[in-house]
Design an enzyme around this catalytic site. Structure first.
Site, PDB file in Angstrom:
ATOM      1  N   ARG A 129       0.796  -1.218   0.000  1.00  0.00           N
ATOM      2  CA  ARG A 129       0.000   0.000   0.000  1.00  0.00           C
ATOM      3  C   ARG A 129       0.840   1.284   0.000  1.00  0.00           C
ATOM      4  NH1 ARG A 129      -5.282  -1.063   3.640  1.00  0.00           N
ATOM      5  NH2 ARG A 129      -6.282   0.109   2.005  1.00  0.00           N
ATOM      6  N   ARG A 405     -13.157  -1.501  14.059  1.00  0.00           N
ATOM      7  CA  ARG A 405     -12.774  -0.401  13.170  1.00  0.00           C
ATOM      8  C   ARG A 405     -13.840  -0.183  12.102  1.00  0.00           C
ATOM      9  NH1 ARG A 405      -8.184  -1.714   9.958  1.00  0.00           N
ATOM     10  NH2 ARG A 405      -8.959   0.139   8.966  1.00  0.00           N
TER      11      ARG A 405
HETATM   12  C1  UD1 Z   1      -9.728   2.284  -0.181  1.00  0.00           C
HETATM   13  C2  UD1 Z   1     -10.578   1.756   0.932  1.00  0.00           C
HETATM   14  C3  UD1 Z   1     -10.275   0.282   1.190  1.00  0.00           C
HETATM   15  C4  UD1 Z   1     -10.418  -0.506  -0.119  1.00  0.00           C
HETATM   16  C5  UD1 Z   1      -9.616   0.126  -1.236  1.00  0.00           C
HETATM   17  C6  UD1 Z   1      -9.850  -0.525  -2.583  1.00  0.00           C
HETATM   18  C7  UD1 Z   1     -10.910   3.694   2.344  1.00  0.00           C
HETATM   19  C8  UD1 Z   1     -10.632   4.366   3.645  1.00  0.00           C
HETATM   20  N1  UD1 Z   1     -10.305   2.520   2.135  1.00  0.00           N
HETATM   21  O1  UD1 Z   1      -8.372   2.161   0.250  1.00  0.00           O
HETATM   22  O2  UD1 Z   1     -11.195  -0.201   2.167  1.00  0.00           O
HETATM   23  O3  UD1 Z   1      -9.982  -1.824   0.090  1.00  0.00           O
HETATM   24  O4  UD1 Z   1      -9.953   1.526  -1.360  1.00  0.00           O
HETATM   25  O5  UD1 Z   1     -11.191  -0.430  -2.933  1.00  0.00           O
HETATM   26  O6  UD1 Z   1     -11.689   4.166   1.544  1.00  0.00           O
HETATM   27  N2  UD1 Z   1      -1.796   2.095  -4.604  1.00  0.00           N
HETATM   28  C9  UD1 Z   1      -0.526   2.426  -5.015  1.00  0.00           C
HETATM   29  N3  UD1 Z   1      -0.091   3.701  -4.806  1.00  0.00           N
HETATM   30  C10 UD1 Z   1      -0.866   4.658  -4.193  1.00  0.00           C
HETATM   31  C11 UD1 Z   1      -2.170   4.300  -3.783  1.00  0.00           C
HETATM   32  C12 UD1 Z   1      -2.605   3.015  -4.008  1.00  0.00           C
HETATM   33  O7  UD1 Z   1       0.198   1.608  -5.575  1.00  0.00           O
HETATM   34  O8  UD1 Z   1      -0.417   5.787  -4.028  1.00  0.00           O
HETATM   35  C13 UD1 Z   1      -2.299   0.721  -4.844  1.00  0.00           C
HETATM   36  C14 UD1 Z   1      -2.665  -0.018  -3.561  1.00  0.00           C
HETATM   37  O9  UD1 Z   1      -1.538  -0.627  -2.972  1.00  0.00           O
HETATM   38  C15 UD1 Z   1      -3.686  -1.015  -4.086  1.00  0.00           C
HETATM   39  C16 UD1 Z   1      -4.417  -0.232  -5.183  1.00  0.00           C
HETATM   40  O10 UD1 Z   1      -3.533   0.827  -5.533  1.00  0.00           O
HETATM   41  O11 UD1 Z   1      -3.036  -2.123  -4.644  1.00  0.00           O
HETATM   42  C17 UD1 Z   1      -5.749   0.344  -4.794  1.00  0.00           C
HETATM   43  O12 UD1 Z   1      -5.638   1.022  -3.575  1.00  0.00           O
HETATM   44  P1  UD1 Z   1      -6.536   2.286  -3.210  1.00  0.00           P
HETATM   45  O13 UD1 Z   1      -7.719   2.337  -4.119  1.00  0.00           O
HETATM   46  O14 UD1 Z   1      -5.663   3.482  -3.134  1.00  0.00           O
HETATM   47  O15 UD1 Z   1      -7.002   1.920  -1.747  1.00  0.00           O
HETATM   48  P2  UD1 Z   1      -7.202   2.900  -0.538  1.00  0.00           P
HETATM   49  O16 UD1 Z   1      -7.697   4.213  -1.009  1.00  0.00           O
HETATM   50  O17 UD1 Z   1      -6.005   2.848   0.339  1.00  0.00           O
END
Ligand code: UD1
Length: 426
Positions: A129, A405
């Site tokens: 993440r 949570r």
């Molecule tokens: C949000 C949700 C979480 C859900 C996820 C995917 C909230 C508080 N949490 O998490 O419950 O499981 O969406 O639907 O809303 N990534 C990168 N770089 C970044 C950001 C993300 O590589 O800067 C990757 C992550 O590791 C993951 C993918 O992108 O593999 C999707 O993540 P993301 O949609 O960003 O999840 P969250 O916003 O953290």
């Protein structure tokens, strides 16, 4: 330490009130950072993550008042946020480490205060993440980004300016950060390959109510015309689609019949399609969605993907369902690289699951047997509770802080519809 003791075998029937969505509430609670006027959010769930973010906002100088002073009753509470004086622009490690979603203060804080210093959230049980997409988005809007001593510093002393943010793949949190930052940037911004999750549209609707100019939220291209200032508003958090989906699984698994009050079909179409295939009869009613069993439970296949496809946050719960379905199911996790930690725990209950890379093959067994299990993350905890509802004998779920949570009043909601479930102190 508390644990849940579930005695399986009861059919669930009745109405479950679906709470306000945690994943919508968290970004919405950061929106008040964008204005010097007080803002009220209603239908907030009472959850540990909400308290953690409140603590962080407090640290930044935001005054947070809970309606009624005592939690505002059982059906969602209201909180007022007054960010007229941002006293600090540092989100410290001690708070951020408790909840990765704290990173969403970055965008609004730099947009309003010209600077934000946020502890790096670090790794997490369900994968690496990283936050690179959040940082690239803010850079595209003119922020300077530095990383030092485990903190990320975003600065834009003269304010952010409109720009084009092109995400290489979909990120919910990075889209939220970009959206809030762009709302106060000078000029027009475009977010391409934006997340389309319903929580994005919820955030955009709230920002629009605060005076933001946003078009296309809920589609893959969002256009934001920056404004000089935003004002306060009162906004109701959308219902929790992941909670709704989790109880929908409980209805089918126990061969029951549940009305998911407040749930919105459009938010849960993909998981409900899978549930129908597995044996549920699903109907939209005036005040929610009804899920009942057709008497059979058939295996199914799932690949998790960004919205509108099947959500990763429901993968673990559907795996619990597959453990007792007829035939084999294949579940592929395409969002997070390490989100099968519930597998060994489900196997302790007698499930037959083989993991190969990002796919799990689940061969349905006639019945599960109660045992002691350990919750490893939020949705994994729910999958264990669901398995416990149909296992023979007692299932004891340890490490409840994960569940707390994200699931408001879980045992009360389940008991109300016929489950035998108790929270006990270890
Ligand atoms: C949000 C949700 C979480 C859900 C996820 C995917 C909230 C508080 N949490 O998490 O419950 O499981 O969406 O639907 O809303 N990534 C990168 N770089 C970044 C950001 C993300 O590589 O800067 C990757 C992550 O590791 C993951 C993918 O992108 O593999 C999707 O993540 P993301 O949609 O960003 O999840 P969250 O916003 O953290």
């Amino acid at each position: 330490m508390e644990k849940l003791v579930i005695t399986g075998g009861n059919r669930l029937e009745g109405t479950v009130d679906i709470s306000g969505a945690k994943n919508a509430a968290l970004p919405l609670m950061c929106a008040p950072l964008l204005t010097d006027e007080p803002m009220t959010l209603t239908n907030l769930p009472r959850l540990a993550d909400i308290t953690t973010l409140s603590d962080l906002l407090n640290h930044l100088g935001v005054t947070v008042t809970i309606a009624g002073g005592n939690g505002g009753g059982l059906t969602g509470r209201s909180m007022t946020f007054d960010a007229s004086n941002i006293a600090d622009t540092v989100a410290p490690y001690d708070i951020v480490r408790k909840m990765r979603a704290s990173i969403i203060v970055l965008g609004p804080l730099v947009a309003r205060a010209g600077e934000a210093i946020v502890s790096l959230p670090g790794g997490c049980a369900i994968g690496n993440r990283p936050i690179d997409l959040h940082l690239k988005a803010l850079e595209a809007l003119g922020a300077d980004i530095d990383l030092e001593d485990g903190y990320v510093r975003a600065s834009a002393p003269k304010g952010l300016s409109g720009g084009t943010v092109r995400f290489p793949f979909v990120s919910v949190g990075a889209t939220e950060n970009a959206l809030m930052a762009a709302a106060l940037a000078k000029g027009t911004s475009v977010i391409e390959n934006a997340a389309r999750e319903p929580e994005i549209a919820d955030l955009a609707n709230c920002l629009i109510a605060m005076g933001a100019k946003i078009e296309g939220a809920g589609t893959e291209t969002i256009t934001i015309e920056g404004v000089d200032r935003l004002h306060g508003t009162t906004y109701a958090v959308m219902p929790d689609r992941i909670e709704a989906g989790s109880y929908a699984v409980a209805a089918l698994m126990t061969r029951g019949n549940l009305l998911l009050q407040n749930a919105r079909m459009a938010d849960i179409q993909a998981p409900m399609d899978v549930l129908s295939e597995a044996g549920a009869i699903i109907s939209e009613e005036k005040d929610g969605v009804r899920v009942k069993s057709n008497g059979h439970l058939q295996g199914f296949n799932i690949v998790t993907q960004p919205f509108p496809a099947f959500p990763t946050d429901m993968q673990a719960q559907f795996m619990a369902l597959a453990t007792v379905a007829d035939g084999a199911s294949v579940i592929t996790e395409a969002i997070f690289e390490n989100r099968f930690m519930h597998v060994p725990e489900l196997c302790r209950l007698g499930a037959d699951i083989t993991v190969t890379g990002a796919s799990a093959t689940i061969r349905g067994v006639p019945s599960l047997r109660g045992a002691q299990v350990m919750a490893t993350d939020l949705r994994a905890s729910m999958s264990l509770a669901l398995a416990g509802l149909v296992a023979d004998g007692d299932t004891v779920v340890n490490r409840l802080y994960h569940l707390d949570r994200g699931y408001e009043r879980l045992e009360e909601k389940l008991r109300n519809v016929g489950a035998q479930i108790e929270r006990v102190s270890a």
